[in-house]
Scaffold this active site. Structure first.
Site, short mmCIF file in Angstrom:
data_model
loop_
_atom_site.label_atom_id
_atom_site.label_comp_id
_atom_site.label_asym_id
_atom_site.label_seq_id
_atom_site.Cartn_x
_atom_site.Cartn_y
_atom_site.Cartn_z
N ASP A 134 78.49 13.66 111.80
CA ASP A 134 79.16 12.67 110.95
C ASP A 134 78.66 11.27 111.31
OD1 ASP A 134 80.90 11.44 113.14
OD2 ASP A 134 81.40 13.56 113.29
N ASP A 179 80.45 8.81 112.69
CA ASP A 179 81.48 8.15 113.48
C ASP A 179 82.45 7.45 112.51
OD1 ASP A 179 82.44 7.87 116.15
OD2 ASP A 179 81.88 5.77 116.13
#
Ligand SMILES: [Zn+2]
Length: 295
Positions: free
Chosen positions: A217, A219
Site C-alpha cells: 500500500d 502508507d
C-alpha cells in the site's frame, strides 16, 4: 537445540513476513521444534529443499500471525538458523510505500535501513562482558543482493526496485500522516516494522542477510488511499507472496554462499574487549559467537 544431523547442510534461512507463513514448494520437509538461550523462535522451523538447497524457514510472526513486531524473538530466530548451519538469511516483509513510483505489488530489494523503533527490542547478542561494534554501513549483504535482484527481475512480472531505504518503525500502529510525510522528506522509500533488529543480529552472527520488501500500500501519505478495500489489499498481498516465493526459487538455483563475503567474518575486527580479558570473562550468551576468536 534439538539434535540436527550434520548431513542437513542447511545453507540458508528464510524468515517469512506477513502473508508468507509457509513455503509449499519445499520438498523433503521436516519440522524442528527448538529452544535457544534467547527463548523460543517465532515458531517451529520447517526444514526442506528448494532447488536442491537445504533451507530452514521460520514465519516471523508465527504461523498464525500471533506475534506483534515488538515481540518478535529475533535473537532466537537468528540463533536457531545459525545453529542449524545457515550461513545466509533472507528476510521477507510486507511494507508500505513512501513514494509514488513504488506502487502496491512492486518488490523492493532494500539497501539501507533507518531505525525508528523505540529501543524496546533486544538488538544485540553482546550484552554481557564482551563489547563488539560490527560494521553496519551496508546493512544488507553486498554479495547476495545482486543475485536477489537478478532472480526477481528474471522470474517475476512485477516491478523490481534494486535499491530502497527501509524505515523501520516500532508499530504496531501505522504512522500518522505527518510522520509519513516526514519520512518521505527524509528520503526514505518504504516503511515497515521488522527489518530491525533482524539485520543487525544477522550481521553479529556473521550471516549474509538480505531482504525482500513487498509493497502492499501507499502508507497514509497519499490522499484517497484510505478508500482501498481490504479485499484489494489482500489480493496484492497474495500476488506479492507468490512473487517473493518465485524470487527465492530463482535465488536458490545454483546458490552458494561466498565464504569470502565480509559478512561471514564481521566479528574479526569488531571485538573491542581484549582477547585476554575475554578468555576469563566471556559470558554464556556471548560465547557461541566469539569463541572462535578466543584461542
Ligand atoms: Zn554477505
Amino acid at each position: 537445540m534439538s539434535s540436527t544431523p550434520k548431513s542437513e547442510e542447511i545453507q540458508i534461512g528464510i524468515i517469512g513476513g506477513s502473508g508468507l507463513y509457509d513455503f509449499e514448494a519445499l520438498t523433503d520437509v521436516r519440522r524442528v521444534h527448538t529452544s535457544t538461550p534467547y527463548g523460543d523462535p517465532s515458531d517451529s522451523l520447517v526444514i526442506g529443499s528448494l532447488e536442491g538447497v537445504r533451507v530452514a524457514f521460520i514465519p516471523r510472526h508465527g504461523r498464525n500471525h500471533q506475534i506483534t513486531p515488538t515481540n518478535i524473538p529475533s535473537r532466537a530466530n537468528i540463533y536457531a538458523l545459525k545453529s542449524l548451519g545457515a550461513r545466509a538469511v533472507v528476510g521477507v516483509s510486507a511494507v508500505g510505500s513512501l513514494r509514488e513510483d513504488f506502487a502496491p505489488g512492486d518488490l523492493v530489494i532494500p539497501d539501507q535501513i533507518v531505525d525508528r523503533s523505540r529501543g524496546h527490542r533486544a538488538d544485540t547478542f553482546f550484552e554481557g562482558n564482551t563489547v563488539v561494534h560490527v560494521p553496519f554501513g551496508e546493512p544488507f549483504c553486498g554479495t547476495i543482493r545482486p543475485s536477489l535482484i537478478e532472480a526477481a527481475r528474471s522470474r517475476i512480472s512485477a516491478n523490481v526496485h534494486k535499491t530502497g531505504t527501509y524505515c523501520c518503525i516500532e508499530g504496531p500502529q501505522f504512522s500518522t500522516r505527518a510522520e509519513s510525510e516526514l519520512y518521505r522528506a527524509w528520503g526514505m522509500d518504504v516503511i515497515g516494522m521488522t527489518a530491525l533488529p533482524e539485520a543487525k543480529l544477522a550481521r553479529e552472527a556473521e550471516l549474509c542477510y538480505t531482504g525482500i520488501a513487498l509493497v502492499t500500500d501507499y502508507d497514509c501519505w497519499r490522499a484517497g488511499h484510505e478508500d482501498v478495500s481490504a479485499d484489494e489489499v489482500a489480493e496484492v498481498m497474495k500476488s506479492n507472496t507468490a512473487a517473493a516465493k518465485e524470487t527465492l526459487l530463482g535465488l536458490l538455483k545454483d546458490f552458494d554462499v561466498d565464504t569470502r563475503c565480509s559478512c561471514q567474518y564481521s566479528l574479526s575486527t569488531s571485538i573491542i574487549t581484549p582477547i585476554d580479558t575475554l578468555r576469563s570473562s566471556v559470558s554464556r550468551h556471548d560465547d557461541w559467537l566469539v569463541r572462535k576468536y578466543v584461542p
